[in-house]
Design a protein around this motif. Structure first.
Motif, short mmCIF file in Angstrom:
data_model
loop_
_atom_site.label_atom_id
_atom_site.label_comp_id
_atom_site.label_asym_id
_atom_site.label_seq_id
_atom_site.Cartn_x
_atom_site.Cartn_y
_atom_site.Cartn_z
N ARG A 61 0.83 -1.21 0.00
CA ARG A 61 0.00 0.00 0.00
C ARG A 61 0.86 1.26 0.00
O ARG A 61 0.54 2.23 -0.68
CB ARG A 61 -0.92 0.00 1.23
CG ARG A 61 -2.04 -1.01 1.20
CD ARG A 61 -3.12 -0.57 0.30
NE ARG A 61 -3.48 0.77 0.71
CZ ARG A 61 -4.57 1.39 0.37
NH1 ARG A 61 -5.43 0.81 -0.39
NH2 ARG A 61 -4.83 2.61 0.77
N MET A 62 1.95 1.25 0.76
CA MET A 62 2.83 2.41 0.82
C MET A 62 3.45 2.65 -0.55
O MET A 62 3.56 3.79 -0.99
CB MET A 62 3.92 2.18 1.87
CG MET A 62 4.74 3.42 2.14
SD MET A 62 3.77 4.79 2.78
CE MET A 62 4.04 4.58 4.50
N ALA A 63 3.83 1.59 -1.25
CA ALA A 63 4.40 1.71 -2.60
C ALA A 63 3.37 2.31 -3.55
O ALA A 63 3.70 3.15 -4.39
CB ALA A 63 4.86 0.36 -3.10
N GLU A 64 2.10 1.89 -3.43
CA GLU A 64 1.04 2.45 -4.27
C GLU A 64 0.87 3.93 -4.01
O GLU A 64 0.77 4.73 -4.94
CB GLU A 64 -0.28 1.73 -4.00
CG GLU A 64 -0.38 0.35 -4.55
CD GLU A 64 -1.66 -0.36 -4.12
OE1 GLU A 64 -2.59 0.32 -3.63
OE2 GLU A 64 -1.71 -1.58 -4.26
N GLU A 65 0.80 4.30 -2.73
CA GLU A 65 0.59 5.71 -2.37
C GLU A 65 1.74 6.60 -2.81
O GLU A 65 1.52 7.72 -3.25
CB GLU A 65 0.39 5.84 -0.85
CG GLU A 65 -0.91 5.30 -0.35
CD GLU A 65 -2.11 6.15 -0.75
OE1 GLU A 65 -1.97 7.38 -0.88
OE2 GLU A 65 -3.19 5.56 -0.95
#
Length: 142
Positions: A61-65
């Motif tokens: 999720r952090m990579a997506e954000e």
């Protein structure tokens, strides 16, 4: 702040004023970056509320954000085959076997087998390895 009457005006004083302004500006940038990071974290926490967090899901999720490539964040190997004479492998863990006809490399998803003739390692770092020679095949075994 009042200037004492007996103090002379320095020629460098405008430079110091600009320096102080720049310092305040940089502090503001750091605060904004920290605030953006916490906003990203809060968004992830809100959308995942009630769900048991795992480290893998959180990093995904952090990579997506942050719009980062997911392969790099997860530590997957990147294999660049340059013609039939060069291979560059990024994100490898360790070298398992090194022979002139076969080189085996351990990666995060399994072992990488590079078959060929006259294979040799030109250079390597802790993250990247470059192999040259006549390459006949590259195989991933999980």
């Amino acid at each position: 702040m009042k200037r004492p009457e007996n103090r002379k005006k320095s020629a460098d004083e405008p430079i110091y004023r600009e320096f102080r302004k720049l310092k305040k500006h940089r502090k503001g940038q750091a605060a904004r970056a920290k605030e953006e990071q916490s906003v990203v974290y809060e968004n992830i926490r809100k959308t995942e509320k009630g769900w048991k967090h795992s480290a893998a899901r959180y990093t995904e999720r952090m990579a997506e954000e942050l719009r980062l490539p997911p392969d790099i964040v997860k530590g997957n190997p990147l294999v660049h085959l340059l013609g039939s004479s060069r291979v560059v492998v990024e994100n490898y863990k360790k070298l398992i076997d090194y022979r002139e006809e076969c080189i085996r490399i351990l990666t995060g998803i399994g072992s990488l087998h590079i078959q060929g003739e006259h294979l040799r390692i030109v250079f390597y770092t802790k993250d990247e390895i470059k192999i040259v020679g006549r390459i006949n095949g590259v195989e991933v075994k999980t």
